[in-house]
Each structure stands twice: as structure tokens, then as C-alpha cells.
Design an enzyme around this catalytic site. Structure first.
Site, PDB file in Angstrom:
ATOM      1  N   GLY A  71       0.867  -0.973  -0.065  1.00 40.44           N
ATOM      2  CA  GLY A  71      -0.108  -0.017  -0.010  1.00 40.44           C
ATOM      3  C   GLY A  71       0.825   1.275  -0.163  1.00 40.44           C
ATOM      4  N   ASN A 151      -6.812   5.002   9.547  1.00 46.89           N
ATOM      5  CA  ASN A 151      -6.136   3.528  10.352  1.00 46.89           C
ATOM      6  C   ASN A 151      -6.348   3.463  11.980  1.00 46.89           C
ATOM      7  OD1 ASN A 151      -4.176   5.509   9.073  1.00 46.89           O
ATOM      8  ND2 ASN A 151      -2.955   4.352  10.490  1.00 46.89           N
ATOM      9  N   GLN A 179      -8.017   1.119   4.452  1.00 43.33           N
ATOM     10  CA  GLN A 179      -8.696   0.552   5.756  1.00 43.33           C
ATOM     11  C   GLN A 179     -10.378   0.904   5.289  1.00 43.33           C
ATOM     12  OE1 GLN A 179      -7.547  -0.705   8.342  1.00 43.33           O
ATOM     13  NE2 GLN A 179      -5.751  -0.116   8.425  1.00 43.33           N
ATOM     14  N   SER A 199      -4.811  -2.403  -0.097  1.00 47.02           N
ATOM     15  CA  SER A 199      -3.226  -3.319   0.133  1.00 47.02           C
ATOM     16  C   SER A 199      -3.914  -4.403   0.749  1.00 47.02           C
ATOM     17  CB  SER A 199      -2.514  -2.552   1.591  1.00 47.02           C
ATOM     18  OG  SER A 199      -1.575  -3.511   1.804  1.00 47.02           O
ATOM     19  N   GLY A 200      -3.290  -5.687   0.236  1.00 45.52           N
ATOM     20  CA  GLY A 200      -3.518  -7.004   0.441  1.00 45.52           C
ATOM     21  C   GLY A 200      -3.463  -7.353   1.780  1.00 45.52           C
ATOM     22  N   HIS A 201      -2.591  -7.134   2.689  1.00 46.90           N
ATOM     23  CA  HIS A 201      -2.428  -7.523   3.963  1.00 46.90           C
ATOM     24  C   HIS A 201      -3.621  -7.167   4.897  1.00 46.90           C
ATOM     25  CE1 HIS A 201       0.052  -4.906   6.506  1.00 46.90           C
ATOM     26  NE2 HIS A 201       0.138  -4.239   5.227  1.00 46.90           N
ATOM     27  N   THR A 237       9.022  -8.099 -12.556  1.00 44.49           N
ATOM     28  CA  THR A 237       8.344  -9.354 -12.586  1.00 44.49           C
ATOM     29  C   THR A 237       7.263  -9.594 -11.521  1.00 44.49           C
ATOM     30  OG1 THR A 237      10.225 -10.473 -13.750  1.00 44.49           O
ATOM     31  CG2 THR A 237       8.439 -11.864 -13.034  1.00 44.49           C
ATOM     32  N   CYS A 325       6.623   3.916  19.192  1.00 46.94           N
ATOM     33  CA  CYS A 325       7.624   4.038  20.040  1.00 46.94           C
ATOM     34  C   CYS A 325       9.062   4.171  19.203  1.00 46.94           C
ATOM     35  CB  CYS A 325       7.692   2.921  21.089  1.00 46.94           C
ATOM     36  SG  CYS A 325       8.883   2.564  22.416  1.00 46.94           S
TER      37      CYS A 325
HETATM   38  C1  LIG Z   1      -1.612  -0.218   6.208  1.00 49.39           C
HETATM   39  C2  LIG Z   1      -1.803   1.030   5.616  1.00 49.39           C
HETATM   40  C3  LIG Z   1      -0.970   1.481   4.462  1.00 49.39           C
HETATM   41  C4  LIG Z   1       0.284   0.881   4.080  1.00 49.39           C
HETATM   42  O1  LIG Z   1       0.041  -0.331   3.351  1.00 49.39           O
HETATM   43  P1  LIG Z   1       1.268  -1.421   3.347  1.00 49.39           P
HETATM   44  O2  LIG Z   1       0.795  -2.425   2.474  1.00 49.39           O
HETATM   45  O3  LIG Z   1       1.553  -1.918   4.713  1.00 49.39           O
HETATM   46  O4  LIG Z   1       2.479  -0.542   2.922  1.00 49.39           O
HETATM   47  C5  LIG Z   1      -1.400   2.603   4.060  1.00 49.39           C
HETATM   48  N1  LIG Z   1      -2.446   3.351   4.288  1.00 49.39           N
HETATM   49  C6  LIG Z   1      -3.189   2.977   5.302  1.00 49.39           C
HETATM   50  C7  LIG Z   1      -4.362   3.716   5.897  1.00 49.39           C
HETATM   51  C8  LIG Z   1      -2.895   1.787   6.127  1.00 49.39           C
HETATM   52  O5  LIG Z   1      -3.781   1.416   6.994  1.00 49.39           O
END
Ligand SMILES: *Cc1c(COP(=O)(O)O)cnc(C)c1O
Length: 404
Positions: A71, A151, A179, A199-201, A237, A325
């Protein structure tokens, strides 16, 4: 020990169906998707199908999806890519003070290279003043980049209204929807957005894969120059397994969103109400209703958020604080400070972000465990004993803010 995961805005567990969907491309289907021989054929097909699924989730065309490595890359590609391609048209960018570091960092970098960036304020509930946005627009404004949902607090911005304003002024509009995607329905056409990051995760795919929607006709300069992948907009790739996973996650989001939202909202409200009932001096950071369904950010007055999290961790509960932190010094969250949350309250903030894996038992466990932790920490706080004596003079309003 019990393990309860309430940090889904940081990352999510890979969905079992997503896991299965990516395996072939880590094993037998190893070919380079750009190869014209047999080994490249199935990987290419997997990427095409993933693109269709991502496009379907956002209601756009397949040609409008660019896969990236995360992301943060997506945000950088959208912001720097537009800034560079529009440089001769103007040098002004509008964003907010509460963006993710990926957006803030890209904007601050551009500010060092001759761009003029306006960082809009938010109010005490984390909301934007659209009049301030309108006033900020100049003839040199080339891009508005404002996140879909925050977030840290979960607050949802009025993206459709911002999209309208941007369109009226013929300014490109990017939204970091990392988010928002998968949590609320998002239709890029209805919202009038020109660029959007996901973003995938954050949606039950693995880390290291993401996508940007770029409206047809919008030109951007690539971050990564190289091969012809992603229609010359992102060399390298392709991460076939990751992209296949992201596609599957998008498909599942579309299929399960309505039901999951019901489940997660109910649990989030149970947690929020349960904690606020059992623990005095709790403030809600963010808007009470204009929020993504999985997030609640609470400040426990007179306690230190980081220690609270350590105590929760010892009970097996994973949550997070707004503050990061850094090198031993605790910096309070830039989001909470922009909302005018007092420094001490910002330090006592905890973000609970729920996900599809949570159950009512998880929530009840936290509601059971946390009051004792807070009570114990407060009993050691000199500030709290003073405040307790003055309690008669303190009123807590419905929004949770503390007024003397
Ligand atoms: C997690 C997050 C990102 C970054 O995504 P990544 O795949 O971890 O680099 C960007 N914007 C928001 C609002 C997010 O919560």
C-alpha cells in the site's frame, strides 16, 4: 495462554481460501507471467483473473488496476506519479494532517522538491471541514489526496463529497482506501475518485502485495521504470502468488462483506459499550458513527497506553496504541494530536481493530480482563488519586470528552 487478536488494522491473518489460491504459484506454476511458452501461461492467467476480481470489487475496468508491492508503494505511485506528470500544470497538493505515514511521507518529500502542500485540519471527532478544503484550492492545485478511512480512529471521510469538489475544480483526487476496502462497499465511479490505493494484507491476503486504481486517461509517471509489466506503469516481474492471493481476497470481500460487517459491528459495539460501562474516565477518539465497523480507539485517562498494551499482551490480547515508540521516546499519535486530544489522553489511547476471526468470547474476555488492569495502573498514578478526589467537579459528556 489465550490468544486474542484485535489488531486487524495493522495486519490480518491470511484467509484459508486465499492461502489455497496462492499455493500453485509458489510451486508448480513458477513460470514468468511474461514468458510466451507453456510455463508462463497459467501465471499470466492468474494475474488476469486477479485483476478482474479487484476491478469488480471497485467497479472499474481491468485496465485501471496496477498491482504494486504494498500500500505504501501504491500511495507513493499515485502521489509522486501525478505530481511529476502534472508538474507543468501546477505545484499545489492538498492532503490532511491525519493521513497514513505513506501519504504524509510522500507529500513531505514533494514539499522538499518544490511542491506546495496544504495539510487540512480535522475537528475533535476527526472529521474534515469541506469549506476549508474548498478555500485551500488554488489555480495551481493538481492533486487532492485524502484517505477513505483513518487507520487509527476508523473515521470515514466524506469521499463522495470530496470527489464532487475535486471534479468541479478539475483536480485529480486520490484516496488511500487501505482501511476502507473490504469493510465498506466502494464504487470508484460513484465516488468520483481518480486514484485509489488498497493493500492485500489488510484484507486477509499476505503482506507484500497491493493495488492502485488509476482512472482511464489519467497519466502518471512510474516510480519503477523497467519492463513493460502493468502497462509500463510498474516495472518488475509480477508477484504472481501474491497477486493471485489479492484477487481471491477481493472476491471474498465482495462475497462476504455484508455478513461480516454485521458480525464485526456487533462485536465492536459489544467491546466499546462493555469497556465504557465497566471503566470510568474512558474517552472515545473519533466519530461515534461515521466509522468503519471494526475499529474503536479509546483513551483510558490516567494510564499510559504502552503499559496498558504490555499488560494486555501478558493476558494474550493483541491491540495497539496510536503512538509509535521511537528511540525510547514515546511520541503521541499525530492523528489524535490533530484532533486536539490532550497529550496525556493521547498517551493513554488504545486501538482495538477487529476482524473476521473474532468471537463474542474474545470480546468478553477483554471486557473481563481490562478493568482490573486499568484499575491497578490507576491506583499507582498520583494524577488519578487527585482526580478521583475532584471527581465531583468533573463531568464526562456523551462523546467521551472530558470537560472541567
Ligand atoms: C497499512 C496502511 C497503509 C500501508 O500499506 P502497506 O501495504 O502496509 O504498505 C497505507 N495506508 C493505510 C491507511 C494503512 O492502514
Amino acid at each position: 495462554m489465550k490468544k486474542i487478536y484485535l489488531d486487524n488494522n495493522a495486519t490480518t491473518a491470511v484467509h484459508p481460501e486465499v492461502f489455497d489460491a496462492m499455493l500453485p504459484y509458489l510451486k508448480d506454476e513458477f513460470g514468468n507471467p511474461s514468458s510466451i511458452h507453456w510455463a508462463g501461461r497459467n501465471p499470466r492467467k492468474a494475474i488476469d483473473e486477479a485483476r478482474e476480481k479487484a476491478a469488480k470489487l471497485l467497479n472499474c475496468d481491468v485496465s485501471e488496476i496496477i498491482f504494486t508491492s504494498c500500500g505504501s508503494e501504491g500511495d507513493n505511485l499515485a502521489i509522486k506519479g501525478i505530481a511529476e506528470s502534472k508538474r507543468d500544470k501546477g505545484n499545489h497538493i492538498i492532503t490532511t494532517k491525519v493521513e497514513h505515514p505513506a501519504v504524509l511521507g510522500a507529500c513531505k518529500y514533494l514539499a522538499k522538491t518544490g511542491f506546495d502542500v496544504t495539510f487540512l485540519d480535522v475537528d475533535s471527532q476527526g472529521m474534515l471541514d469541506l469549506e476549508q478544503l474548498k478555500r485551500a484550492i488554488t489555480s495551481k492545485t493538481i492533486l487532492i489526496t485524502i484517505m477513505f478511512a483513518n487507520n487509527e480512529t476508523g473515521v470515514i471521510f466524506p469521499i463522495d463529497e470530496i470527489g464532487k469538489i475535486a471534479k468541479e475544480h478539475n483536480i485529480l483526487f486520490h484516496t488511500d482506501a487501505v482501511q476502507g476496502v473490504g469493510k465498506v462497499p466502494i464504487d470508484v465511479k460513484k465516488l468520483n475518485v481518480d486514484l485509489l490505493t488498497l493493500s492485500g494484507h489488510k484484507i486477509y491476503a499476505p503482506k507484500g502485495v497491493a493495488a492502485v486504481y488509476v482512472k482511464r486517461g489519467v497519466r502518471l509517471v512510474p516510480l519503477i521504470h523497467g519492463g513493460h509489466q502493468e502497462r509500463n506503469r510498474r516495472g518488475g516481474t509480477e508477484n504472481t502468488a501474491g497477486i493471485a492471493a489479492l484477487g481471491k481476497a477481493c472476491e471474498i470481500a465482495l462475497r462476504d462483506m455484508a455478513e461480516e460487517t454485521k458480525h464485526i459491528t456487533a462485536l465492536r459495539d459489544r467491546l466499546e459499550n462493555g469497556l465504557r460501562e465497566k471503566i470510568p474516565y474512558v474517552r472515545l477518539n473519533g466519530h461515534p458513527t461515521r466509522r468503519i465497523p471494526n475499529t474503536v480507539n479509546l483513551s483510558f485517562e490516567f494510564v499510559e497506553g504502552e503499559s496498558l498494551l504490555l499488560n494486555l499482551d501478558m493476558k494474550g490480547v493483541a491491540a495497539s496504541s496510536g503512538s509509535a515508540c521511537t528511540s525510547g521516546t514515546l511520541e503521541p499519535s499525530h492523528v489524535l494530536l490533530a484532533m486536539g486530544v490532550p497529550m496525556e489522553s493521547a498517551h493513554g489511547s488504545v486501538r482495538f481493530s477487529l476482524g473476521r476471526g473474532n468471537s463474542a468470547e474474545d470480546i468478553d474476555y477483554v471486557i473481563e480482563a481490562l478493568p482490573a488492569i486499568v484499575e491497578r495502573m490507576r491506583s499507582m498514578s498520583p494524577l488519578y488519586s487527585t482526580a478521583a478526589k475532584q471527581a465531583a467537579n468533573i463531568t464526562f459528556s456523551e462523546s467521551g470528552s472530558c470537560s472541567h
